[in-house]
Write a protein that holds these residues in place. Sequence first.
Motif, mmCIF file in Angstrom:
data_model
loop_
_atom_site.group_PDB
_atom_site.id
_atom_site.type_symbol
_atom_site.label_atom_id
_atom_site.label_comp_id
_atom_site.label_asym_id
_atom_site.label_seq_id
_atom_site.Cartn_x
_atom_site.Cartn_y
_atom_site.Cartn_z
ATOM 1 N N HIS A 39 0.675 -1.327 -0.104
ATOM 2 C CA HIS A 39 -0.129 -0.104 0.255
ATOM 3 C C HIS A 39 0.898 1.083 0.032
ATOM 4 O O HIS A 39 0.452 2.208 -0.873
ATOM 5 C CB HIS A 39 -1.031 0.082 1.290
ATOM 6 C CG HIS A 39 -2.276 -0.837 0.937
ATOM 7 N ND1 HIS A 39 -3.127 -0.797 0.209
ATOM 8 C CD2 HIS A 39 -2.311 -1.932 1.845
ATOM 9 C CE1 HIS A 39 -4.029 -1.794 0.206
ATOM 10 N NE2 HIS A 39 -3.560 -2.420 1.260
ATOM 11 N N ASN A 40 1.967 1.299 0.749
ATOM 12 C CA ASN A 40 2.675 2.551 0.913
ATOM 13 C C ASN A 40 3.563 2.521 -0.579
ATOM 14 O O ASN A 40 3.797 3.622 -0.941
ATOM 15 C CB ASN A 40 3.773 2.382 1.784
ATOM 16 C CG ASN A 40 3.184 2.503 3.180
ATOM 17 O OD1 ASN A 40 2.084 3.297 3.479
ATOM 18 N ND2 ASN A 40 3.784 1.998 4.357
ATOM 19 N N ILE A 41 3.972 1.576 -1.240
ATOM 20 C CA ILE A 41 4.620 1.717 -2.371
ATOM 21 C C ILE A 41 3.730 2.128 -3.211
ATOM 22 O O ILE A 41 4.184 3.114 -4.500
ATOM 23 C CB ILE A 41 5.192 0.255 -2.959
ATOM 24 C CG1 ILE A 41 6.492 -0.236 -2.162
ATOM 25 C CG2 ILE A 41 5.765 0.353 -4.270
ATOM 26 C CD1 ILE A 41 6.887 -1.558 -2.131
ATOM 27 N N ALA A 42 2.480 1.638 -3.430
ATOM 28 C CA ALA A 42 1.449 2.216 -4.367
ATOM 29 C C ALA A 42 1.225 3.853 -4.200
ATOM 30 O O ALA A 42 1.100 4.415 -5.122
ATOM 31 C CB ALA A 42 0.005 1.382 -4.142
ATOM 32 N N PRO A 48 0.429 2.100 -11.986
ATOM 33 C CA PRO A 48 -0.853 1.364 -11.942
ATOM 34 C C PRO A 48 -0.811 -0.128 -11.599
ATOM 35 O O PRO A 48 -1.654 -0.756 -11.089
ATOM 36 C CB PRO A 48 -1.053 1.181 -13.845
ATOM 37 C CG PRO A 48 -0.457 2.620 -13.882
ATOM 38 C CD PRO A 48 0.850 2.664 -13.163
ATOM 39 N N PHE A 49 0.404 -0.787 -11.615
ATOM 40 C CA PHE A 49 0.854 -2.093 -11.151
ATOM 41 C C PHE A 49 0.607 -2.154 -9.551
ATOM 42 O O PHE A 49 -0.202 -3.049 -9.189
ATOM 43 C CB PHE A 49 2.217 -2.535 -11.685
ATOM 44 C CG PHE A 49 2.406 -3.893 -10.989
ATOM 45 C CD1 PHE A 49 1.975 -5.122 -11.320
ATOM 46 C CD2 PHE A 49 3.429 -3.974 -9.846
ATOM 47 C CE1 PHE A 49 2.267 -6.264 -10.651
ATOM 48 C CE2 PHE A 49 3.857 -5.076 -9.081
ATOM 49 C CZ PHE A 49 3.083 -6.264 -9.537
ATOM 50 N N TRP A 50 1.129 -1.497 -8.803
ATOM 51 C CA TRP A 50 1.114 -1.244 -7.390
ATOM 52 C C TRP A 50 -0.120 -0.852 -6.847
ATOM 53 O O TRP A 50 -0.684 -1.343 -5.964
ATOM 54 C CB TRP A 50 2.358 -0.387 -7.017
ATOM 55 C CG TRP A 50 3.724 -1.071 -7.079
ATOM 56 C CD1 TRP A 50 4.603 -0.647 -7.950
ATOM 57 C CD2 TRP A 50 4.278 -2.146 -6.380
ATOM 58 N NE1 TRP A 50 5.640 -1.310 -7.714
ATOM 59 C CE2 TRP A 50 5.747 -2.559 -6.994
ATOM 60 C CE3 TRP A 50 3.567 -3.018 -5.277
ATOM 61 C CZ2 TRP A 50 6.445 -3.515 -6.364
ATOM 62 C CZ3 TRP A 50 4.601 -3.916 -4.923
ATOM 63 C CH2 TRP A 50 5.764 -3.988 -5.360
ATOM 64 N N THR A 51 -0.716 -0.028 -7.785
ATOM 65 C CA THR A 51 -2.196 0.371 -7.404
ATOM 66 C C THR A 51 -3.016 -0.798 -7.396
ATOM 67 O O THR A 51 -4.054 -1.034 -6.801
ATOM 68 C CB THR A 51 -2.650 1.700 -8.238
ATOM 69 O OG1 THR A 51 -1.527 2.709 -7.987
ATOM 70 C CG2 THR A 51 -3.947 2.109 -7.689
ATOM 71 N N GLY A 52 -2.822 -1.650 -8.386
ATOM 72 C CA GLY A 52 -3.968 -2.584 -8.738
ATOM 73 C C GLY A 52 -3.418 -3.781 -7.748
ATOM 74 O O GLY A 52 -4.382 -4.480 -7.164
#
Length: 376
Positions: A39-42, A48-52
């Motif tokens: 969640h923190n990386i996103a 988009p990858f980390w958010t997904g």
Amino acid sequence: MVTAKESPVTKTIAPRLYSLDALRGFDMFWIMGAEEIVHNIAKISGSPFWTGFATQLTHPAWDGFHMYDCIFPLFLFMAGVATPYSVGRELEKGQPKTAIAFRVLKRCLILILFGLIVNNGIEIKPISEIRFGSVLGRIGTAYLFANLIYLNAGKKWQMVWFWGILVFYWALLKFNSAPGFPAGDLTMEGNFASYIDRLVMPGKLYLDIHDPEGLTSTIPAVSTGLLGIMTGTFIKTDPSSGTSKSIKMAAAGLLFLGLAFLWNFSFPINKNLWSSSFTLHVGGISLLLMAAFYYVIDVLGYRKWSFFFRIIGMNSILIYMSGHFIDWEYSTKAFFTWLMQLAGDPYNLVVFAIAAVFIKWLFLYFMYSKKVFLKV
């Protein structure tokens, strides 16, 4: 239900399932802090990858499925997988079923107590302010009934129980509803399971009108435990090779996913209700993960890489409850504030999340080295 020719246990010397400890640790890894890393990386990257990925580590509001929904039922599934190796071993030693059943009941009651502590802490409260539904309570209750079926039913009848429970639960919600709603209503307020919980459960529900760990939706969770028991029995007693077992488990997992997809049209995949389609869906994923971990670790013998997860898996209840007795944030800052300062804003958020997982793992490793395990 069990005849003289059919026993729920086949006497056999079974090696330890290293894959089971590793998979349990992999499961717990995500809720002991790994999700915060993602969640923190996103949040920082906006990728988009980390958010997904971060979205998959949340629960849908009602219908639908995210991978985070699998953590709870996977743990219950693995408790079932362990049954033929624990309860089954007691049966093989000639222990009376009644005595075993009382030990299983004791484990159930301890887990319910732990669940109450996790929800409410150790303090005196009015009953109206106590939340009785809990993750550990559901695991304990479903584990109890799944084990009672295991103790008294052979393999064929276990399968009958598994499907019978799922069909019964589907019919219960399909042909009933809360007063004022049409039969089969599956909204949070209108579904029959939540309505029954509002009538019979003491204390408060998590969402006032619904509790995701309610009493009624524990019924299909028994099938999740039973699926684990049947899987554990298969791994322990099937005479085929380890590779063949892995393939069969994976094939069964894919079949379950297909059936869940079809049932979803009539009974949507919904963790809040632990719908029958949800049970099949997470059962399919659990079978696929069990097949993969079993094949790599126990069949091929690649164990060293899994040590990190096994340390977590061998003390899973301890780490789950530890946050209510140990201030992990304080401990992490005490040791790693300097590292967060070096990382600077906003990357210190990621460093903190990683450090928190590391501190918890070191604690579990220390307990492992001292051979201290919180077992129920």
